[in-house]
Structure formats: C-alpha cells, structure tokens
Write a protein that holds these residues in place. Structure first.
Motif, PDB file in Angstrom:
ATOM      1  N   LYS A 127       8.440  -5.612   0.826  1.00 38.93           N
ATOM      2  CA  LYS A 127       8.784  -4.187   0.890  1.00 38.93           C
ATOM      3  C   LYS A 127      10.174  -3.952   0.318  1.00 38.93           C
ATOM      4  O   LYS A 127      10.382  -3.067  -0.523  1.00 38.93           O
ATOM      5  N   VAL A 187       0.857  -1.185   0.000  1.00 36.67           N
ATOM      6  CA  VAL A 187       0.000   0.000   0.000  1.00 36.67           C
ATOM      7  C   VAL A 187       0.895   1.236   0.000  1.00 36.67           C
ATOM      8  O   VAL A 187       1.770   1.381   0.865  1.00 36.67           O
ATOM      9  N   THR A 188       0.682   2.096  -0.983  1.00 33.51           N
ATOM     10  CA  THR A 188       1.433   3.348  -1.062  1.00 33.51           C
ATOM     11  C   THR A 188       0.466   4.517  -0.940  1.00 33.51           C
ATOM     12  O   THR A 188      -0.645   4.491  -1.493  1.00 33.51           O
ATOM     13  N   THR A 189       0.888   5.527  -0.212  1.00 35.19           N
ATOM     14  CA  THR A 189       0.092   6.738  -0.041  1.00 35.19           C
ATOM     15  C   THR A 189       0.827   7.886  -0.714  1.00 35.19           C
ATOM     16  O   THR A 189       1.910   8.287  -0.279  1.00 35.19           O
ATOM     17  N   GLU A 242      -4.584   6.275  -1.946  1.00 35.98           N
ATOM     18  CA  GLU A 242      -3.788   5.083  -1.672  1.00 35.98           C
ATOM     19  C   GLU A 242      -3.895   4.121  -2.848  1.00 35.98           C
ATOM     20  O   GLU A 242      -4.975   3.974  -3.447  1.00 35.98           O
ATOM     21  N   LYS A 296       4.332   6.852  -1.719  1.00 31.24           N
ATOM     22  CA  LYS A 296       5.260   6.482  -0.659  1.00 31.24           C
ATOM     23  C   LYS A 296       4.741   5.254   0.065  1.00 31.24           C
ATOM     24  O   LYS A 296       3.541   5.119   0.286  1.00 31.24           O
ATOM     25  N   TYR A 297       5.681   4.373   0.450  1.00 28.54           N
ATOM     26  CA  TYR A 297       5.274   3.127   1.114  1.00 28.54           C
ATOM     27  C   TYR A 297       4.521   3.437   2.393  1.00 28.54           C
ATOM     28  O   TYR A 297       4.944   4.268   3.204  1.00 28.54           O
ATOM     29  N   SER A 298       3.390   2.726   2.561  1.00 29.46           N
ATOM     30  CA  SER A 298       2.573   2.906   3.754  1.00 29.46           C
ATOM     31  C   SER A 298       2.562   1.656   4.620  1.00 29.46           C
ATOM     32  O   SER A 298       2.904   1.686   5.794  1.00 29.46           O
ATOM     33  N   ARG A 299       2.201   0.505   4.015  1.00 30.30           N
ATOM     34  CA  ARG A 299       2.114  -0.740   4.787  1.00 30.30           C
ATOM     35  C   ARG A 299       2.019  -1.915   3.819  1.00 30.30           C
ATOM     36  O   ARG A 299       1.823  -1.732   2.610  1.00 30.30           O
ATOM     37  N   THR A 337      -8.658   0.077   2.080  1.00 32.28           N
ATOM     38  CA  THR A 337      -7.736   1.198   1.978  1.00 32.28           C
ATOM     39  C   THR A 337      -8.524   2.445   1.590  1.00 32.28           C
ATOM     40  O   THR A 337      -9.720   2.379   1.267  1.00 32.28           O
TER      41      THR A 337
END
Length: 300
Positions: A111, A42-44, A65, A47-50, A59
């Motif tokens: 990741k 998951v990117t926001t 996201e 940028k990497y989120s989780r 999400t």
C-alpha cells in the motif's frame, strides 16, 4: 446495418451474445488469481480499498473496482553506476575513489509502495547514492578500498537507506548493499601505483629493521645470560674464575698470531713454529713425485 441471423425460433441472437460477453467480462473482472509471491491492490473509483493476499479473490467488476497485482517477494536489484562509467566520491582524507555498488531490496508494504511516493524505484536509487556518498565521506581512501573498510561502508549505507526510506514511508526494505569496485580514478592510477609500491617498500624495510632489532636483542640477552652464569661462578671462586677467563682471552687473542718459542737463558735454541707450519702445509698441498730409474744401455 447488416442484421444478425435469427435463431430457429425466429428470435435474435443479440441478447445471447451480449449476455455471453457480460458473463466473460464479469468473470475476468471479479475473479482474481494472485500468485504465492504476489499481492494485489484493490481500488474503488481510483481510491485505495484493500490489499488482497495470494490465492483466489473476488471483487466488484471493473470499472467499479480495479486490481493491480505486484510481486512483493522477489529481490529487486540495481547497480550504480550503470554500465562502465565512473562514479567518483570524496573520502574523509580529501581523496577521490571510483565506486561501483549493487543494491538489493524488495517491497515490505504494498500500500505504501503504491501510493506514498510518485516513483518509488527512482527514490530508492537516489537514496542509495546519497547514503553511499555520506558513508564514504566518513572513511579514508585506504579504508574505502580495503576489505574491513568495505564491510563497514556497506553496513552504514544499508542502515542509512533504511532510515530514510522509513521516514518517507516508502514501504521498502533494503536487503543489502555490495561494493563491487573501489578503485582510484583512472587518470591517477599510475601515480597511485607508485605510491602503493613506495608504501610496500617502506613496510618491507620496517619489517627488516624490526627483525634485525629482534635478533640483536636476542643476542644481547644471550650474552647477558652467559655473563650472569660467569658471575655466579666468579662469586663462588674469584681467583679460579679470573685465571680461567685470562687463559680463555689469551687463547682467543693468540690463537691466530705467529708464535716463536725460545729458551729463557741462552736464547740459542730456536723453534720457528710459523715457518714449520707453512712448510708442513706446502708439503701437504704439493703433489708427490715418483722417481724414474734411468734406462740401461745395451752392451755396457
């Protein structure tokens, strides 16, 4: 611009259509189904989120996201070289060997795999080739082409690859390396076959020599054991043993020679034993002849 048809109450269909599209968009962009062999990043805002695990996950809608789902359990495979080309590598004894090998790997950390390297798949391939060249350079041509030598090379390549990829934080685990082909270069195959045949001939001659040496040693040991037994008897009764050995030696020497028996005083009686033996042998080998009676003449 053409106008949409109105509803029965006179209002426009546009708000309802827009709302339906918004609901569908929210459903597809906020609810995510992740398979049992997969994980999602998951990117926001890029940028990497989780990281989301298998199952149903929620999400924020896109483009806030974004979710990228990747298979992290299945084994990835690639072969070096691809196709029928040659991949020549130098051994420790300055010989060239044509190698073809298979590498199996999968993702350990999604990741790191997604963000640490620009092209992780190509990196794994290049690390595999470097590790294989380093491992082959430590062994001789015979070990590189033999069964036990292959196993050692495969294990060394796997360990080297894992160490380098861990240092790169590639998020990859190497499952195994398998050498599929280890042959001499195509141009020197006839010469290599001649060398192999010569080595096999030398090994055969060496085996024959060792077998002959073992037989000779066993015969010598048997003779020594027999002599020891005679010596034990000799110690018990030297005169009798010497006389027996003399008789056995004379029997062995004179057994195949012609002999003549004569009396000591007048030497007149003569017994030619060799001639008697030859005549007896000739009479035994000659066919028996049956005499035929003469025919009687009539009137006489």
């Amino acid at each position: 611009m053409p106008r949409l048809p109105q509803r029965p109450d006179g209002k426009s269909w546009f708000p309802l259509i827009a709302g339906g599209i918004a609901l569908i968009w929210l459903g597809f962009s906020t609810v995510h189904m992740v398979g049992p062999k997969e994980q999602g990043i998951v990117t926001t805002g890029g940028k990497y989120s989780r990281t989301i695990s298998p199952g149903v996950s929620l999400t924020l809608p896109w483009p806030i996201e974004n979710v990228t789902v990747t298979d992290v359990t299945s084994i990835n495979r690639f072969t070096i070289p691809e196709g029928e080309g040659e991949k020549l590598m130098l051994t420790s004894d300055q010989n060239l060997v044509d190698l073809s090998y298979l590498v199996r790997w999968n993702i350990k950390n999604l990741k790191l795999y997604s963000f640490q390297l620009a092209d992780p798949d190509q990196t794994v391939r290049e690390v595999a080739e470097a590790a294989m060249r380093a491992s082959v350079a430590e062994v001789s041509l015979r070990d590189a082409m033999g069964g036990a030598g292959r196993a050692t090379i495969e294990q060394n390549v796997r360990d080297r690859m894992q160490a380098v990829l861990d240092a790169y934080r590639a998020g990859v685990v190497i499952q195994g390396v398998e050498i599929k082909k280890a042959d001499p270069p195509t141009k020197v195959v006839p010469a290599f076959q001649q060398v192999t045949a010569a080595q096999q001939d030398a090994q055969r001659d060496l085996s024959n020599a060792q077998a002959w040496a073992q037989q000779l040693t066993a015969r010598a040991q048997g003779d020594a054991a027999a002599f020891d037994k005679v010596y034990e008897q000799y110690k018990l009764s030297p005169e009798v043993t010497k006389r027996r050995m003399y008789y056995e030696t004379m029997e062995r020497v004179l057994g195949s020679n012609d002999k003549v028996v004569v009396e000591a005083n007048g030497v007149t009686p003569y017994l030619p034993l060799p001639e008697l033996r030859r005549k007896a042998a000739t009479a035994t080998e000659a066919p028996a002849v049956t005499p035929v009676a003469p025919a009687s003449q009539g009137g006489q």
